[in-house]
Design a protein around this motif. Structure first.
Motif, mmCIF file in Angstrom:
data_model
loop_
_atom_site.group_PDB
_atom_site.id
_atom_site.type_symbol
_atom_site.label_atom_id
_atom_site.label_comp_id
_atom_site.label_asym_id
_atom_site.label_seq_id
_atom_site.Cartn_x
_atom_site.Cartn_y
_atom_site.Cartn_z
ATOM 1 N N ASN A 1 0.779 -1.110 0.106
ATOM 2 C CA ASN A 1 -0.217 0.070 -0.105
ATOM 3 C C ASN A 1 0.841 1.255 0.086
ATOM 4 O OD1 ASN A 1 -2.569 0.658 -0.318
ATOM 5 N ND2 ASN A 1 -2.863 1.268 1.833
ATOM 6 N N ILE A 2 1.805 1.424 -0.965
ATOM 7 C CA ILE A 2 3.001 2.219 -0.881
ATOM 8 C C ILE A 2 2.534 3.464 -1.590
ATOM 9 C CG2 ILE A 2 5.138 2.644 -1.499
ATOM 10 C CD1 ILE A 2 5.922 -0.137 -1.369
ATOM 11 N N THR A 3 1.494 3.311 -2.388
ATOM 12 C CA THR A 3 0.877 4.819 -3.089
ATOM 13 C C THR A 3 -0.622 4.762 -2.993
ATOM 14 O OG1 THR A 3 2.684 4.778 -4.762
ATOM 15 C CG2 THR A 3 0.942 6.109 -5.381
ATOM 16 N N PRO A 4 -0.827 4.652 -1.557
ATOM 17 C CA PRO A 4 -2.494 4.433 -1.209
ATOM 18 C C PRO A 4 -3.460 5.723 -2.201
ATOM 19 C CG PRO A 4 -1.320 5.096 0.849
ATOM 20 C CD PRO A 4 -0.359 4.809 -0.372
ATOM 21 N N ASN A 5 -2.821 6.778 -1.944
ATOM 22 C CA ASN A 5 -3.661 7.732 -2.630
ATOM 23 C C ASN A 5 -4.000 7.595 -4.043
ATOM 24 O OD1 ASN A 5 -3.129 8.777 0.166
ATOM 25 N ND2 ASN A 5 -2.236 10.758 -0.791
ATOM 26 N N GLY A 6 -2.907 7.189 -4.765
ATOM 27 C CA GLY A 6 -3.131 6.951 -6.083
ATOM 28 C C GLY A 6 -3.982 5.653 -6.180
ATOM 29 N N VAL A 7 -3.989 4.638 -5.369
ATOM 30 C CA VAL A 7 -5.011 3.642 -5.483
ATOM 31 C C VAL A 7 -6.375 3.843 -5.440
ATOM 32 C CG1 VAL A 7 -5.368 1.257 -4.650
ATOM 33 C CG2 VAL A 7 -3.237 1.881 -4.966
ATOM 34 N N GLY B 1 10.389 7.728 0.269
ATOM 35 C CA GLY B 1 11.241 7.767 1.233
ATOM 36 C C GLY B 1 10.982 6.924 2.384
ATOM 37 N N ALA B 2 9.587 7.157 3.224
ATOM 38 C CA ALA B 2 9.268 6.301 4.243
ATOM 39 C C ALA B 2 9.685 4.715 4.039
ATOM 40 C CB ALA B 2 8.082 6.638 4.433
ATOM 41 N N THR B 3 9.364 4.344 2.730
ATOM 42 C CA THR B 3 9.398 2.684 2.498
ATOM 43 C C THR B 3 11.058 2.636 2.304
ATOM 44 O OG1 THR B 3 7.363 3.108 0.998
ATOM 45 C CG2 THR B 3 8.667 1.253 0.718
#
Length: 677
Positions: free
Chosen positions: A267-273, A300-302
């Motif tokens: 769920n690294i790009t949840p906004n885009g999902v 960066g957080a990942t």
């Protein structure tokens, strides 16, 4: 009324009962503001909305980018069999979908029901048309061009893993008790809907027990959901990979549980999902798989979470789940550019392609592209993965859940097949020795050395090349023009030493040193070269015009023993510190002092110091016992008491200091031991 359906959890066809109204009433209702939805509410046209077979002319939201998927919901659809038309002109790929590309519907995102067929009308400016066999049941129905995962499904997965597999699954060190390591920033999509504030998850799977081959546990880092909803077809095989490893009694799954620790980041790009975007975040157009060298907040957080999970060391494998819009091949893989050519491709990458071809039953579609700006390049070139692959999922072929299950399970089996070949770990070599002039001692390939690799004699060479595991012993070359070399992807935990005039001790490539890298003699060189080299022991060069060098980009946090912020030229530079000492006798106990004052900056002091001694000419296995007590610090001078030694042997006495400014200096000098006459 009965219907035929394809199920992602039921093998083959099944019969089920569905209730629907004998007569429809009112208009069918289109719902677009849903998780991973990307259909335009205003531009979609429904004709015959109150009939049993309304025609839904779909239009996607242009702010979400050209569509790889379409996803929307319907209400008041009970008893109806709508005819759907999806625009081909705004589809991400112009390639015609395969015959088995048949859209789906679901009510729970677990079981998916496929259309019996689809029809292409017109050319690329035409439509993809389909209609489901049976009328829709009561309640909200979700329709999509292929099965997919939503942001909400990542949340549900986390709860399921932590609750149902609590004995093997736990939050990663970087995550809170709920497995959350970061929350996405606030962000609006093109309709003004808030799409941010979603959790990103980091979990670890630890199955315990011993490995099947007696080796160490291998470590897999696996990520999913890096791209937005347009690539969330990959969610289904990602889930199957996990379920296979967790639950299957297949021999490959049993071996994976025995041999591997798995770190999950998803769920690294949840906004885009959530916003239904093609590949990116809704208001930040940069591709999240092109910014790993200059990351956005989520990437960066990942990266921080991944590095925390590997404790600063190398890890064995990295897999990242993606989707490929124009492909129909179930076996697609990407790696960094160096592996594109067979001549420069690593043995591990090639093994994945070879083993995978047999398991998938097809020739792989493979490409090597890019570097550290992409996830797999960063994982290999920066984080230290022995092999890093983007596992791509076709989006232009069959949409059957069984197809995606096959992809996920086949990748798990391929990982196990490569592991079984011994490329991640094989029984260690105790010692590899060559003696004599022009001797050569060489290990090539993926190597684990726990003894000594030694070549002795003029122009001797002791070399390790290729992808190298750990050297827990020593790699040594002794003699004039000797060379001790490690090249490739390397971790050294013993000592890399070369002794003699014009001697070179070299580490090149991806390097981690936890012991000492030493070269002794006139014009000697001790060198670490390559991206992100690390040293946590001592880097020593001793002799006239000797050189101790670290080159490349360094991450001093990767190893915790010492921090290297600078590597300085040492040896005879006309400075005041002693560069040689008078000979001593074995019967003497003498204090030797080295003054580091000329190297210190204004206001800088020596914070800590340690002394080291070893035999460089002659033999003395007990050399370390010559140090009496610990080194003491008096201002800029470090003093060490030395006694004993073997007559006729020349030793290298070295002092390593860490300064208050965080710098590390090493001064190494020769010391001869003679019997007094």
């Amino acid at each position: 009324m009965s219907a035929i359906f394809d199920s992602s959890y039921v093998s083959g066809d099944a019969i089920f009962d569905v209730s629907y109204a004998d007569e429809v009433s009112g208009d069918i209702v289109l719902i677009t503001a849903i998780d991973a939805g990307n259909v335009s509410q205003g531009s979609t046209v429904i004709t015959g909305a109150s009939t049993a077979e309304p025609v839904v002319n779909l239009a996607h939201r242009p702010d979400a980018g050209e569509w790889r998927h379409l996803h929307f919901a319907l209400e008041n659809a009970e008893g109806r069999r709508p005819i759907f038309k999806a625009p081909r002109t705004t589809r991400y790929t112009n390639s015609n979908p395969a015959t088995e590309y048949r859209p789906v519907w679901t009510q729970d995102f677990v079981t998916w029901y496929r259309a019996p067929s689809r029809t292409l009308t017109g050319d690329v400016t035409g439509t993809i048309d389909w209609q489901f066999d049976e009328p829709f049941p009561a309640g909200r129905v979700y329709v999509a061009t292929q099965p997919l995962g939503r942001q909400a499904d990542a949340v549900a997965l986390t709860v399921r893993l932590l609750d149902d597999y609590s004995t093997v699954c736990s939050p990663a060190d970087s995550a809170d008790a709920g497995g959350v390591y970061f929350t996405s920033p606030a962000e609006l999509d093109g309709t003004g809907r808030e799409c941010g504030g979603h959790p990103m998850f980091a979990l670890q799977l630890r199955f315990g027990g011993s490995t099947t081959d007696g080796g160490p546990k291998r470590k897999l880092v696996m990520i999913a959901g890096l791209h937005a909803a347009g690539e969330q077809t990959s969610w289904v095989p990602f889930l199957r990979f996990l379920d296979f490893v967790l639950d299957s009694v297949d021999a490959a799954a049993v071996a994976l549980r025995s041999n591997w620790d798995i770190n999950l980041y998803y769920n690294i790009t949840p906004n885009g999902v959530y916003s239904g975007d093609n590949r990116t975040n809704p208001s930040r157009g940069s591709d999240p798989n092109r910014v790993w060298d200059s990351p956005n907040a989520e990437v960066g957080a990942t990266q921080t979470a991944i590095l925390a999970g590997i404790d600063g060391g190398r890890f064995d494998a990295f897999m990242s789940w993606h989707s490929y819009s124009s492909h129909t091949n179930p076996f697609i893989a990407y790696s960094s550019a160096i592996h594109d050519s067979v001549g420069t491709r690593s043995a591990l990458v090639q093994a994945f392609l070879t083993e995978g071809a047999a398991i998938f039953g097809t020739t792989p579609a493979f490409s090597g592209e890019g570097g550290s700006e992409r996830d797999m390049g960063w994982a290999e070139l920066v984080a230290g993965a022995a092999v890093a692959l983007d596992t791509e999922v076709q989006q232009n072929g069959s949409t059957a859940p069984a197809t995606y299950q096959h992809i996920g399970e086949s990748w798990a089996k391929t990982l196990q097949a490569v592991d079984a070949s011994g490329l991640f770990w094989s029984a260690p070599v105790d010692s590899l020795v060559a003696f004599g002039g022009d001797s050569d001692a060489t290990l090539t390939g993926w190597v684990g050395v726990r003894g000594s690799l030694i070549a002795s004699g003029e122009a001797s060479s002791a070399g390790l090349s290729g992808l190298i595991g750990t050297t827990d012993g020593a790699l040594t070359a002794t003699g004039a023009n000797s060379t001790a070399t490690l090249s490739g992807q390397i971790v050294v935990r013993g000592a890399l030493a070369a002794s003699g005039y014009d001697t070179t001790a070299t580490l090149s490539g991806w390097v981690g040193v936890r012991g000492s890298l030493a070269a002794a003699g006139g014009d000697s060189a001790a060198v670490l070269a390559g991206g992100d080299s690390h040293i946590a022991g001592i880097l020593i060069a001793a002799g006239t015009d000797s050189l101790a060098t670290l080159t490349g980009v360094f991450d001093p946090t990767a190893f915790s023993i010492q921090t290297i912020r600078a590597a300085r030229r040492i040896g005879n530079q006309g400075r005041t510190p002693n560069t040689t000492f008078s000979p001593k006798s074995p019967a003497e106990a003498i204090f030797y002092g080295i003054d580091f004052g000329p190297l210190l900056g204004t206001g800088e002091s020596v914070s800590s110091a340690s002394a080291h001694i070893r035999a460089t000419q002659g033999a003395d296995e007990g050399a370390a016992g010559m140090l009496v007590g610990a080194a003491s610090i008096a201002g800029a001078v470090v003093r060490q008491k030395i006694s004993g030694g073997v007559a006729g042997v020349t030793y290298q006495f070295a002092v390593t200091v860490v300064t208050s400014g965080g710098q590390v200096f090493v001064e190494a000098v020769p010391l001869r031991v003679l019997e007094k006459t």
